[in-house]
Design an enzyme around this catalytic site. Sequence first.
Site, PDB file in Angstrom:
ATOM      1  N   HIS A   1      53.988  23.505 -37.933  1.00 51.22           N
ATOM      2  CA  HIS A   1      55.334  23.055 -36.969  1.00 51.22           C
ATOM      3  C   HIS A   1      56.438  23.376 -38.092  1.00 51.22           C
ATOM      4  CE1 HIS A   1      52.550  20.705 -34.572  1.00 51.22           C
ATOM      5  NE2 HIS A   1      52.331  19.927 -35.610  1.00 51.22           N
TER       6      HIS A   1
ATOM      7  N   HIS B   1      49.705  29.385 -38.551  1.00 48.27           N
ATOM      8  CA  HIS B   1      50.229  28.064 -37.460  1.00 48.27           C
ATOM      9  C   HIS B   1      50.872  27.017 -38.445  1.00 48.27           C
ATOM     10  CE1 HIS B   1      46.776  25.384 -37.713  1.00 48.27           C
ATOM     11  NE2 HIS B   1      46.271  26.568 -38.401  1.00 48.27           N
TER      12      HIS B   1
END
Length: 350
Positions: A136, A134
């Site tokens: 951005h 995970h």
Amino acid sequence: MMPPKFQLLALVLFALAMLFIENQIRKLEESRAKLERTMARFELREVEQRQNRDTVRESPVLSESDDLLIIYNRVPKTGSTSFTNIAYDLCAKNRYHVLHINTTKNNPVMSLQDQVRFVRNVTSWKEMKPGFYHGHVAYLDFSKFSVRAKPIYINVVRDPIERLVSYYYFLRFGDDYRPGLRRRKQGDKKTFDECVASGGSDCAPEKLWLQIPFFCGHSSECWNVGSHWALEQAKYNLVNEYLLVGVTEELEDFIMMLEAALPRFFRGATDLYRTGKKSHLRKTSEKKPPTKESISKLQQSDVWKMENEFYEFALEQFQFVRAHGVRERDGELFVLTQNFFYEKIYPKVN
């Protein structure tokens, strides 16, 4: 000549003897058949074990369920921390690894060389499989790198204005996750409404352009604000490259559907979200809802119209998937069990 009664007795005894012999023969045949079946099962087990040993010795590959990879390229301020904490809480119990992709200055676009490194790491790092990654990071198409297996992509989107408002106050006041951390805009007391009224840069319509490029990917056109090509590419990727994309407003349903589809990772996630303390861990501090005037001003921009079109497209797709996998009973949602089966299987097996 024997008397008739002795003849009858002899016939009866003979018949009984024949029945006894036939019964013993039948028992012997059943015992032999049982023994043959036992030997066949034993031989089959021996062959399977030998094949397994040979397979492990020749090519120590992971099982199908242990070779799974999930990438959650989380969009900022969409509830991603709340969802990611669910994954961290379950990883030990469900036996998988969670890894955070931390890019320099939170840049969502990787250099070409980093793209190659990342794809090679993710696909060949057996010690970290099964893995949940995970961060951005913009969508990255693994098929361009000639890898055998692509990861499973998931994501969550949010109403674009609500996301921007949350991010605006987050930069100034932080949240309850790390309240002592100094944020980039800390000390700026200007409200979001005041920012919109004065035409500030932190609340400009261009700041809404984020969810489209995150789904569009690493092409230059994805990051050109207001690009219609980027919007269509983001829609295409959402439908064709993502297993499931949820919405912040219905995060529990998103988690419930993931648990049904991928229990290897998300078994127990729904109960954990409903009862766990970490499920609502991160909330932006000092956030004030914008006025109708501020919302109306932003909605006049073409950027909002495009981002909102993408959000509504994602919402419609999510509700479509949910409608075919979830039912409501007594006010509670439940996931449908398997609704397909196989028949007319040929050739017939004896």
